[in-house]
Design an enzyme around this catalytic site. Structure first.
Site: not given
Ligand code: NAD
Length: 403
Positions: A10-13, A166
């Site tokens: 259930a990540g971005y993809a 970052e």
């Protein structure tokens, strides 16, 4: 009979694919499987590690985006896919069978087999590991009050890729809070970065990369460039100091964070897909070369960029695009139509250095400074919109540039 689509991750993809499939009015039964009950913004975990953002701010419950009429969410750890039987094997649960499968299991920290990395450095790949980095930092600041050992105040970031840069930007910003805990002035917190190459951030022009590095240097970060790390020992980074004489040198610090790159999920290899560092070279429609009902997307996937003749770098942007494309292709297959080729044109990328500075490329235009940080926030808001919808974007989005 309705077809069963199983989405792993259930990540971005994965969530973008879910969104696409849930739009369909024809009957599709969907099962989404993830080891966590929340989605996290992987592009912002460095902020949690540096203590400038809470994990609540960069996560939301998966149930929030699940349309109960067609989708079941299972919180479980995926052990492997048996594509000959069309089942997914889960830890301590019954296996789940599928008609179509989307493998979107994301990335893992890559040690490249370097000795001591697993034992003596901190990973920063998800919410638990990022929270652990911050807890470790706070502990070192507490320890300093007792020991007065300057190594408690030293932080080494290993690798100056996108993630390392970052993270350093966020650590600069988090220094004040850490210094307060230790009871010292922020300039006493020493930030180091040890990096193998001298030409940093190859996705940007040298001038633009230098801009980011110069800012970090001005803010006190010490870079050791062209110094490949050879080993991590307890509180020590061992690096090659002189390539001609093979002379090694050591840098002591009580906090060592490993950000030298990632590989795709180990589940991909464990499942017998043909992979390299957890990434599968998929066909043009994003399916596995041997299974046209198995889509492999996001960081587990490698798609050739015909212009450079190299796979596209793994980013949230391409993962979102792949998710949408896989969802559309499955809907086409269910209708008996043919799939289409995935095409991708990067819209650029922006690296943040703290909350109000950034640099990068949008379209073909180079941007830097405060305006770039605003664009970075818009990019984050857009990815929230694409995976979580309006509700999550309004709840978790970055709008602090509207004053
Ligand atoms: P990376 O591969 O981009 O960078 C790793 C850095 O570590 C490189 O500069 C490399 O030279 C250095 N390195 C490797 N081995 C080393 C060693 N032994 N000693 C010293 N230095 C060493 O990895 P990353 O920064 O984790 O990023 C992974 C992927 O995710 C990349 O494709 C990146 O572009 C992407 N990413 C994108 C964003 C974004 O778009 N906002 C943010 C983070 C990551």
């Amino acid at each position: 009979m309705s077809k069963h689509v199983v989405i792993l991750g259930a990540g971005y993809a994965g969530l973008r694919a879910l969104h696409e499939l849930q739009k369909e009015d024809q009957e599709i039964k969907i099962t989404l499987i993830d080891q966590n009950d929340y989605h996290f913004e992987a592009t912002a975990i460095h902020e949690v590690a540096a203590g400038i953002q809470t994990s609540e701010r960069i996560t939301y419950p998966i149930e929030d985006v699940v349309k109960k009429s067609c989708t079941t969410f299972i919180q479980a750890t995926v052990e492997k896919v048996d594509s000959s039987k069309q089942v997914v094997c889960l830890k301590d649960r019954e296996e789940v069978s599928y008609d179509y499968l989307i493998v979107a299991l994301g990335y893992e920290s890559e040690s490249f087999g370097i000795k001591g990395v697993e034992e003596f450095s901190l990973k920063m790949v998800d919410i638990p590991t990022s929270e652990k980095v911050y807890q470790h930092l706070v502990q070192q600041m507490e320890n300093y009050k007792e020991t007065k050992d300057e190594n408690n105040l030293k932080i080494v970031v290993c690798g100056a890729g996108f993630t390392g840069i970052e993270l350093l930007g966020s650590l600069v910003e988090g220094k004040k809070k850490l210094a307060d805990i230790a009871g010292v002035s922020p300039d006493k917190i020493q930030l180091y970065c040890v990096e193998a190459v001298t030409r940093l951030l190859p996705m940007f022009s040298e001038k633009l990369g230098d801009y980011g590095i110069r800012h970090l240097k001005d803010w006190g970060v010490k870079f050791l460039l062209g110094k490949p790390i050879k080993e991590i020992k307890q509180d020590t980074v061992v690096y090659l100091d002189n390539q001609e004489t093979n002379e090694l040198a050591e840098l002591k610090a009580k906090t060592i964070i490993w950000t030298t790159g990632v590989s795709g999920s180990h589940v991909v290899g464990d499942s017998g897909f043909s992979e390299k560092r957890g990434r599968v070279m998929v066909k043009a429609d994003l399916t596995d070369s041997e299974h046209n009902n198995v889509y492999i997307i996001g960081d587990c996937s490698a798609v050739m960029d015909k212009e450079t003749n190299r796979p596209y770098p793994t980013t949230a942007q391409i993962a979102l695009k792949m998710g949408a494309h896989a969802g559309k292709n499955i809907k086409a297959q269910i209708k008996g139509q043919s799939t289409t080729e995935f095409s991708f044109r990067s819209q650029g990328s922006v690296a943040s250095i703290g909350n109000s500075h950034a640099f990068g490329v949008v379209g073909k235009k180079e941007i830097k400074g405060y305006p770039a940080s605003v664009i970075k926030k818009v990019i984050l808001d857009r990815s929230l919109l694409e995976t979580g919808g309006v509700k999550e974007m309004l709840a978790k989005g970055r709008f602090d540039f509207y004053h």
